[in-house]
Design an enzyme around this catalytic site. Structure first.
Site, PDB file in Angstrom:
ATOM      1  N   GLU A  29     -11.000   4.361   6.993  1.00  0.00           N
ATOM      2  CA  GLU A  29      -9.825   5.027   7.586  1.00  0.00           C
ATOM      3  C   GLU A  29     -10.355   6.148   8.470  1.00  0.00           C
ATOM      4  O   GLU A  29     -10.378   7.317   8.093  1.00  0.00           O
ATOM      5  CB  GLU A  29      -8.892   5.569   6.499  1.00  0.00           C
ATOM      6  CG  GLU A  29      -7.567   6.070   7.093  1.00  0.00           C
ATOM      7  CD  GLU A  29      -6.605   6.636   6.063  1.00  0.00           C
ATOM      8  OE1 GLU A  29      -6.985   6.721   4.873  1.00  0.00           O
ATOM      9  OE2 GLU A  29      -5.476   7.006   6.454  1.00  0.00           O
ATOM     10  N   HIS A  63      -9.355   1.880   0.069  1.00  0.00           N
ATOM     11  CA  HIS A  63      -9.189   2.567   1.340  1.00  0.00           C
ATOM     12  C   HIS A  63     -10.537   2.403   2.055  1.00  0.00           C
ATOM     13  O   HIS A  63     -11.558   2.870   1.535  1.00  0.00           O
ATOM     14  CB  HIS A  63      -8.900   4.043   1.123  1.00  0.00           C
ATOM     15  CG  HIS A  63      -7.495   4.329   0.694  1.00  0.00           C
ATOM     16  ND1 HIS A  63      -6.984   3.914  -0.510  1.00  0.00           N
ATOM     17  CD2 HIS A  63      -6.505   5.005   1.336  1.00  0.00           C
ATOM     18  CE1 HIS A  63      -5.725   4.317  -0.589  1.00  0.00           C
ATOM     19  NE2 HIS A  63      -5.398   4.978   0.510  1.00  0.00           N
ATOM     20  N   GLN A 102      -9.626   9.479  -4.920  1.00  0.00           N
ATOM     21  CA  GLN A 102      -9.317  10.099  -3.616  1.00  0.00           C
ATOM     22  C   GLN A 102     -10.500  10.903  -3.041  1.00  0.00           C
ATOM     23  O   GLN A 102     -10.736  10.900  -1.840  1.00  0.00           O
ATOM     24  CB  GLN A 102      -8.099  11.028  -3.772  1.00  0.00           C
ATOM     25  CG  GLN A 102      -7.797  11.944  -2.596  1.00  0.00           C
ATOM     26  CD  GLN A 102      -7.006  11.264  -1.491  1.00  0.00           C
ATOM     27  OE1 GLN A 102      -5.851  10.892  -1.665  1.00  0.00           O
ATOM     28  NE2 GLN A 102      -7.636  11.098  -0.334  1.00  0.00           N
ATOM     29  N   HIS A 138       1.490   5.410  -2.084  1.00  0.00           N
ATOM     30  CA  HIS A 138       0.982   6.489  -2.954  1.00  0.00           C
ATOM     31  C   HIS A 138       2.180   7.117  -3.668  1.00  0.00           C
ATOM     32  O   HIS A 138       2.775   8.069  -3.182  1.00  0.00           O
ATOM     33  CB  HIS A 138       0.235   7.548  -2.132  1.00  0.00           C
ATOM     34  CG  HIS A 138      -1.027   7.026  -1.528  1.00  0.00           C
ATOM     35  ND1 HIS A 138      -2.265   7.181  -2.121  1.00  0.00           N
ATOM     36  CD2 HIS A 138      -1.235   6.295  -0.408  1.00  0.00           C
ATOM     37  CE1 HIS A 138      -3.181   6.594  -1.370  1.00  0.00           C
ATOM     38  NE2 HIS A 138      -2.589   6.049  -0.332  1.00  0.00           N
ATOM     39  N   HIS A 156       0.838  -1.213   0.000  1.00  0.00           N
ATOM     40  CA  HIS A 156       0.000   0.000   0.000  1.00  0.00           C
ATOM     41  C   HIS A 156       0.867   1.255   0.000  1.00  0.00           C
ATOM     42  O   HIS A 156       1.514   1.583   0.995  1.00  0.00           O
ATOM     43  CB  HIS A 156      -0.918   0.010   1.226  1.00  0.00           C
ATOM     44  CG  HIS A 156      -1.921   1.130   1.184  1.00  0.00           C
ATOM     45  ND1 HIS A 156      -3.264   0.915   0.996  1.00  0.00           N
ATOM     46  CD2 HIS A 156      -1.774   2.481   1.282  1.00  0.00           C
ATOM     47  CE1 HIS A 156      -3.908   2.078   0.994  1.00  0.00           C
ATOM     48  NE2 HIS A 156      -3.008   3.048   1.168  1.00  0.00           N
ATOM     49  N   ASP A 194       2.447   3.252   2.875  1.00  0.00           N
ATOM     50  CA  ASP A 194       1.428   4.269   2.606  1.00  0.00           C
ATOM     51  C   ASP A 194       2.039   5.579   2.094  1.00  0.00           C
ATOM     52  O   ASP A 194       1.731   6.013   0.993  1.00  0.00           O
ATOM     53  CB  ASP A 194       0.565   4.523   3.855  1.00  0.00           C
ATOM     54  CG  ASP A 194      -0.793   5.147   3.529  1.00  0.00           C
ATOM     55  OD1 ASP A 194      -1.117   5.309   2.331  1.00  0.00           O
ATOM     56  OD2 ASP A 194      -1.539   5.461   4.470  1.00  0.00           O
TER      57      ASP A 194
HETATM   58 FE   FE2 Z   1      -3.412   5.150   1.416  1.00  0.00          FE
END
Ligand code: FE2
Length: 428
Positions: free
Chosen positions: A216, A213, A155, A62, A60, A312
């Site tokens: 979270e 996701h 996102q 970005h 995971h 992440d």
């Molecule tokens: Fe993430």
């Protein structure tokens, strides 16, 4: 043989009980794992009793945001919400060249850290799909030495953000591998559930994996993982779906979780915790006691759910630390989950290697004849010592070639056109 690594200690003991083995490599694959290989090779590495593992895998990440720390300003509060706002400020100023340059630099760091496979989410809420184009270019360029798997990530919410579902479909058509989502960021719980249904149906239709996701949040009533597991079961996506973060599980009612984990197991949904990020971003609105926020890793593992740890973020709007070191991730996960028992500690090493490889669906991952010749030689005797020391990567082998040698700061990347040294500082 092309390469032999001699006197290697394996993460999981050799079946015959030999303390060290020789690993023979030919044509990019592991040809033999034997106590003593009589064959000669063009190149040899003497591990001298050091741990040799299949490489680290980050399940995971970005990569479209990485190494952007300070652009256009730093996250003053350090919170998730300011991070999302900051990313929104940065997006209109992104250029493909800068995205590619930063991602390639991060991949150099990854190689030097023995991290040879990364699943990166890529934001699809920008109609230009600049980041998608950039990371597809990066994927192509690093393919000779690193497996980069991309997730189409809306996102700002696939329903909440106008055009996001269309963009996500375009991104998949362009070559992005996995369907992403963010149900807890939709306007309502009902919209979140609807987004999970839509995205899972799209993935089923296209035969793709899913990684959302999911929850979270510190809200114990954020239960999109339940919907994700139910849709996975309904659509027969067993073994192809992952819930990332799942931080609300930390705060859920214990009885409810006992039902939920069984549901995840039944549907073959995997889980990814992101210890460095969860421990810093969750519980931020608590006074004391402050919740840790990480999902229930040992309980999920005990139930038979595949659990990986992801990095992440590295030097981006959400997190101003990190250097691509999955042993740092495992170290934090071990502490946050209180996994200090011997089996639990070893499970934390698996969470950044074999378990993550399972989630990505990597072919030929492992240290056995027939596996891909991707290996890392660690300056440690076993996986637990590797985590304790964040052990130096003495050598990194990708596709049968030595791509990095100790010391990591002067790693010689034996790849055409790549730099001869890796500097983990961020220069700007
Ligand atoms: Fe993430």
């Amino acid at each position: 043989m092309d390469l032999i690594i001699r006197r290697a200690v394996l993460a999981h003991a050799h079946p015959a009980g030999h303390s060290t083995v020789d690993i023979g490599i030919e044509a990019g694959r592991i040809a033999a794992v034997e106590p003593h290989l009589a064959a000669a090779a063009r190149e040899e590495i003497d591990a001298a009793g050091a741990l040799v593992s299949a490489p680290f895998v980050d399940a995971h990440f970005h990569m479209d945001a990485t190494l952007s720390y300070g652009l256009p300003r730093v996250n003053a509060s350090g919170t998730l919400l300011e991070g999302i706002a900051l990313w929104g400020e940065l997006k209109p100023h992104l250029t493909q060249e800068a995205l590619v340059e930063r991602a390639i630099q991060y991949c150099d760091w990854a190689v030097a850290r023995g991290l040879l496979a990364i699943r990166s989410h890529v934001d699809v809420c920008d109609d230009r799909l600049l980041a998608v184009e950039a990371l597809l270019e990066v994927k192509r360029r690093v393919a000779p030495y690193l497996d980069l798997q991309l997730v189409a990530f809306p996102q700002d919410g696939v329903l909440r953000s106008p055009g996001a579902f269309g963009n996500l479909k375009r991104a998949i058509a362009m070559g992005v591998d996995v369907v992403g989502g963010i149900p807890h960021f939709e306007r309502t719980m009902a919209d979140g559930a609807e987004s999970v249904r839509l995205l899972c149906e799209f993935a089923a239709e296209k035969g793709l994996r899913v990684d959302m996701h999911c929850d979270e949040s510190d809200d114990p009533l954020s239960r999109h993982i339940e919907t994700l597991a139910a849709q996975t079961h309904r659509l027969g996506l067993h073994g192809r779906v992952t819930g990332s973060h799942l931080t609300s599980m930390h705060s859920m009612d214990n009885y409810y979780v006992s039902k939920l984990i069984a549901l995840m197991r039944e549907s073959g949904v995997a889980a990814i915790a992101n210890p460095l990020i969860n421990i810093t971003l969750q519980g931020r609105s608590d006074t004391y006691p402050k919740r840790r926020g990480m999902t229930r890793v040992p309980e999920l593992m005990a139930a038979g759910v595949t659990v990986a740890f992801g990095h992440d973020c590295v030097l981006d709007p959400w997190y101003s630390f990190g250097s691509g070191d999955m042993l740092e991730v495992a170290h934090m996960g071990l502490h946050v989950a209180q996994m200090t028992g011997i089996d639990a500690s070893r499970a934390c090493f698996d969470a950044v290697t074999a378990n993550a490889a399972t989630i990505l669906g990597l072919e030929g991952y492992g240290v056995a004849p027939g596996c891909a010749a991707n290996l890392v030689v660690l300056d440690a005797r076993d996986p637990v010592e590797a985590i304790r020391l964040r052990a130096a990567r003495l050598a990194v082998v990708s596709r049968g070639r030595v791509v990095s040698r100790q010391p990591a700061q002067r790693a010689a990347l034996a790849l055409e056109g790549r730099p001869q040294s890796v500097d983990f500082r961020l220069h700007r």
